[in-house]
Design a protein around this motif. Sequence first.
Motif, PDB file in Angstrom:
ATOM      1  N   GLY A 196       0.947  -1.204  -0.112  1.00 17.57           N
ATOM      2  CA  GLY A 196       0.173   0.055   0.119  1.00 17.57           C
ATOM      3  C   GLY A 196       0.845   1.391   0.041  1.00 17.57           C
ATOM      4  N   THR A 197       2.186   1.225  -0.047  1.00 18.95           N
ATOM      5  CA  THR A 197       3.028   2.317   0.043  1.00 18.95           C
ATOM      6  C   THR A 197       2.682   3.376  -1.074  1.00 18.95           C
ATOM      7  N   PRO A 198       2.304   2.992  -2.184  1.00 15.29           N
ATOM      8  CA  PRO A 198       2.025   3.945  -3.205  1.00 15.29           C
ATOM      9  C   PRO A 198       0.770   4.899  -3.102  1.00 15.29           C
ATOM     10  N   ARG A 199       0.102   4.561  -2.045  1.00 15.08           N
ATOM     11  CA  ARG A 199      -1.290   5.428  -1.673  1.00 15.08           C
ATOM     12  C   ARG A 199      -0.431   6.840  -1.075  1.00 15.08           C
ATOM     13  N   ALA A 200       0.799   6.745  -0.574  1.00 17.68           N
ATOM     14  CA  ALA A 200       1.406   7.797   0.126  1.00 17.68           C
ATOM     15  C   ALA A 200       1.342   8.993  -1.071  1.00 17.68           C
ATOM     16  N   LEU A 201       1.212   8.598  -2.295  1.00 11.31           N
ATOM     17  CA  LEU A 201       1.190   9.731  -3.584  1.00 11.31           C
ATOM     18  C   LEU A 201       0.164  10.734  -3.303  1.00 11.31           C
ATOM     19  N   LEU A 202      -0.910  10.175  -2.488  1.00 12.78           N
ATOM     20  CA  LEU A 202      -2.075  10.774  -2.504  1.00 12.78           C
ATOM     21  C   LEU A 202      -2.184  11.937  -1.303  1.00 12.78           C
ATOM     22  N   PHE A 203      -1.450  11.649  -0.331  1.00 11.56           N
ATOM     23  CA  PHE A 203      -1.494  12.313   0.832  1.00 11.56           C
ATOM     24  C   PHE A 203      -0.118  12.963   1.868  1.00 11.56           C
ATOM     25  N   GLU A 204       1.086  12.245   1.069  1.00 17.63           N
ATOM     26  CA  GLU A 204       2.208  12.705   1.874  1.00 17.63           C
ATOM     27  C   GLU A 204       2.982  13.939   1.403  1.00 17.63           C
ATOM     28  N   LYS A 205       3.934  14.168   2.267  1.00 23.82           N
ATOM     29  CA  LYS A 205       4.919  15.357   1.573  1.00 23.82           C
ATOM     30  C   LYS A 205       6.203  14.911   2.268  1.00 23.82           C
ATOM     31  N   GLY A 206       7.208  15.703   2.067  1.00 27.50           N
ATOM     32  CA  GLY A 206       8.628  15.311   2.383  1.00 27.50           C
ATOM     33  C   GLY A 206       9.088  14.023   1.888  1.00 27.50           C
ATOM     34  N   MET A 207      10.194  13.371   2.779  1.00 27.19           N
ATOM     35  CA  MET A 207      10.729  12.113   2.557  1.00 27.19           C
ATOM     36  C   MET A 207       9.619  10.893   2.032  1.00 27.19           C
ATOM     37  N   PRO A 208       8.636  10.861   3.023  1.00 25.64           N
ATOM     38  CA  PRO A 208       7.746   9.791   2.715  1.00 25.64           C
ATOM     39  C   PRO A 208       7.039   9.934   1.267  1.00 25.64           C
ATOM     40  N   LEU A 209       6.965  11.174   0.825  1.00 30.81           N
ATOM     41  CA  LEU A 209       6.424  11.291  -0.748  1.00 30.81           C
ATOM     42  C   LEU A 209       7.501  11.103  -1.641  1.00 30.81           C
ATOM     43  N   GLU A 210       8.694  11.534  -1.202  1.00 29.49           N
ATOM     44  CA  GLU A 210       9.980  11.090  -2.229  1.00 29.49           C
ATOM     45  C   GLU A 210      10.013   9.598  -2.526  1.00 29.49           C
ATOM     46  N   THR A 211       9.929   9.045  -1.416  1.00 29.02           N
ATOM     47  CA  THR A 211       9.956   7.534  -1.330  1.00 29.02           C
ATOM     48  C   THR A 211       8.946   6.973  -2.261  1.00 29.02           C
ATOM     49  N   ALA A 212       7.857   7.153  -1.977  1.00 30.80           N
ATOM     50  CA  ALA A 212       6.567   6.905  -2.827  1.00 30.80           C
ATOM     51  C   ALA A 212       6.899   7.218  -4.275  1.00 30.80           C
ATOM     52  N   ILE A 213       7.444   8.375  -4.737  1.00 30.91           N
ATOM     53  CA  ILE A 213       7.385   8.678  -5.920  1.00 30.91           C
ATOM     54  C   ILE A 213       8.541   7.904  -6.550  1.00 30.91           C
ATOM     55  N   VAL A 214       9.719   7.395  -5.964  1.00 42.60           N
ATOM     56  CA  VAL A 214      10.708   6.643  -6.443  1.00 42.60           C
ATOM     57  C   VAL A 214       9.986   5.334  -6.787  1.00 42.60           C
ATOM     58  N   GLU A 215       9.393   4.548  -5.729  1.00 46.91           N
ATOM     59  CA  GLU A 215       8.820   3.220  -5.881  1.00 46.91           C
ATOM     60  C   GLU A 215       7.701   3.310  -7.447  1.00 46.91           C
ATOM     61  N   GLY A 216       6.979   4.341  -7.276  1.00 49.35           N
ATOM     62  CA  GLY A 216       6.109   4.639  -8.416  1.00 49.35           C
ATOM     63  C   GLY A 216       6.762   4.470  -9.844  1.00 49.35           C
TER      64      GLY A 216
END
Length: 483
Positions: free
Chosen positions: A299-319
């Motif tokens: 479910g990590t890609p769901r961070a693309l919808l609501f995160e910022k900072g490092m968690p958002l960057e990590t989700a973008i890399v995985e996406g």
Amino acid sequence: MSKKILTVGMELASDNAAMEAFDSKVSLLDWDLILFRPDISDSLYSTDYYQGKPSLGDSASFLLKEKCEHWRREIKQAVDSGKNVFIFLSAIKEVYVDTGQRQHSGTGRNRATTRIVDLYSNYATVPLDLKPVNTNGKAMKLSTLGAEILAPYWDEFSENSSYAVLLDKTIPGICLTTKHGDKPVGAIIRAKHSNGALVLLPDVEFYASDFLEDDDEEGAKWTAKAEEFAVRFLSTVSNLDKALKSTTEVTPEPLWAAESAYILAQEQVLKLKLLEAERRVEEAQREKEALQDAVNGAGTPRALLFEKGMPLETAIVEGLKALGFTAAQFKDGASEFDVVFECAEGRLLGEAEGKDTKAVNVDKLRQLAMNIHEDLQREEVTAPAKGVLFGNGYRLTPPSERKTQFTDKCITAATSQVTALVTTSSLFKAVKYISGQEDDEYASKCRAAMLIGIGLVEMPEPPNCQVVQVSDDTSIGNVHQVA
């Protein structure tokens, strides 16, 4: 010493009773008296319906079943440990839950997924198969068993009580029936090996119209009538709890009675089976924990919808990896970039920005331009990377309700700089589709959109994929088109 009283599923206007929400993980063993109402209304946040009933997605289904299983286990343990648990029988709330089973047919754009669902209800919280049937009424009477011990409670609260379900007539300890037809609506089910009991009572009007009043400063508040009701109710139920305990005298087994000399042959066989069952439960628990970790990871890609900072960057890399890029965050002694990603068609450099209640502005675009120039100065880089600004504007708002996630100035500047602006919610839509099936053609279109696009760039619309929902009796349900 006064009793520690807990309510779940309802609230009383008294400081003498604590309340826990349905999603609490509290242990009932910490309380002397438990009042429970099986209300799952707050868990039925679903806009999807199947055969006229709410139908939950996989995550919501898992959470609901986990909550119900928690209370089922806690209620049973409480009764087995000698406590009386009072359950007020509210109406049956039925919902379809995802079983986790899928059937697939077709390929590519014609691929159809059949989602298997099962009927579930709030009565999964009760550690007994009551076979309840929805109905309603107020005309009730005490049975012979009920007249013996329940009379004081019934004298006080029969007018506040109404039955919302009929119980199976074969359950033990029936204490209340309908006035006409003698249908069971209440029971006292005593534990076999403790002083505890499961007390099933008709529902009570805990939120009468004159129990709450509006206050301009404090909002809704309890009235004097609500406080008076709570005092009477807690006192009467406490007396009923005391009466139940005084009529049940089960002597705790002394330690010597558990010695091998006194163990019966059948008891020994069952104990071995119990040990084996406990081993299987432990294995199942470990498997559940491993699957939960896997679910969290998936479910990590769901961070693309609501995160910022490092968690958002990590989700973008995985996406980006899911779409066929080689992608990673970059950091050396002199430079640090949110993401560098490439494929056979080209090399790109990205910056990420999340905004709580605003659109992403031009400031981050300036940072991206500086990073591209800094990247080009590295010896191993021979050409400027294509710039992509990933924005998660209005990140705390559902994506369907968001305004344009980049400011007009940011869009104009990106166009002049030949830079792509990609919302992470758009990236999520692409990743969600590609995670469910292999589609190299679609992934290639997504890569091309970022490589070629300038200004505001949307990921290509995923091909439609039919999801057919069926119950476990294999009858066909609703068909949903999902992106």
